[in-house]
Design an enzyme around this catalytic site. Sequence first.
Site: not given
Ligand SMILES: *Cc1c(COP(=O)(O)O)cnc(C)c1O
Length: 368
Positions: A35, A130, A256, A304
Amino acid sequence: MPRPIHATVHTDALHHNLNRARAAAPDARVWAVVKADAYGHGIARAFEGLRGADGFALLDLAEAQVLRDLGWRGPILLLEGVFEQRDLELCSRLDLWHAVHCEQQIDMLSQHKTNVPQRVFLKMNSGMNRLGFAPHSYRSAWTRLNALPQVDEISHMAHFSDADGPKGIAQQMAVFQQHTQDLPGERSLSNSAAILRHAQGAEVRADWVRAGISLYGSAPDHPEHDAAHWGLLPAMTLASRLIATQTLAAGDSVGYGSSFVAPGPMRVGVVACGYADGYPRLCPTGTPILVDGVRTRTLGRVSMDMLCVDLTPLQQAGIPAGFGSEVTLWGRASKGAVLSIDEVAHAAGTLGYELMCALAARVTTRVG
Ligand SMILES: *Cc1c(COP(=O)(O)O)cnc(C)c1O
């Protein structure tokens, strides 16, 4: 010449880290979680290193399309399922498996016109609060799904809230077991932290594990353990160069807000990297950084497009750092030194996850 900052995605490290997940969960198939464009690495760039996975898990239908375009024919799982009715058509077209976490998704499935039933992962809310069906309504959701001609095999999934910490997974495991034990279907529970910290526990009987952050070389439970502890290699290097040096006298300040004031004479390097490249502005003076492979620290505020580094350790090491010297913000230096993204994230009060996902689009990224 383009600005000297660039990122590199390491195919060998991805491959190695995937094997670490396999070794930790030898009886399970491994979803490579890609993802957020493979946690900022780029799906197309990460694909070569991760193609040994049993499947890819992600959120976005466009990312699923990218994987199919890359030639991936194996399983793809949408971790949040579909967002609207017509997404199911794409699931049919691209042969995507999808999570079902709410009644609305079951409604959409019941109205989907297809001759080819779809594989789904029914999600239980085992305590994270969630996504997912509450334990007491899980069975009725399963029964409803199971009656739909649009649905093929139903697998079971849940997600741990505390696999990386002292609370652990026992309570959520117990809830999940209690409400799924007499239902047929494959199971998927563990994220990286659960795979590495809890995989030995016989109670985590899983057909599929979901490895994300560990694939990219970040420890899921930093700072309790670091990436080296888990045998993980950084999958991303962010590197740049010194584009100036300054010599400070006692009392001179840097950057800065004059937040760093030199206690005595010292040499400072100016790095072509700033928060617009994805380096956290919150990194304070003292954040670790490598110059010519030698560990030193940042000085003053990150701006930046630039940040400053202390060149004192390089003089001690007998390395004449100057214009053009290699700087490693995180990852591998060309001389073999490694700086974990987790250390930089920790200095900024965040996690490796956030840094790798925030790599800016203006940073040229290559595979190597
Ligand atoms: C992102 C995600 C994972 C992976 O989690 P990590 O901590 O990056 O290994 C696994 N299951 C779900 C449902 C996720 O959204």
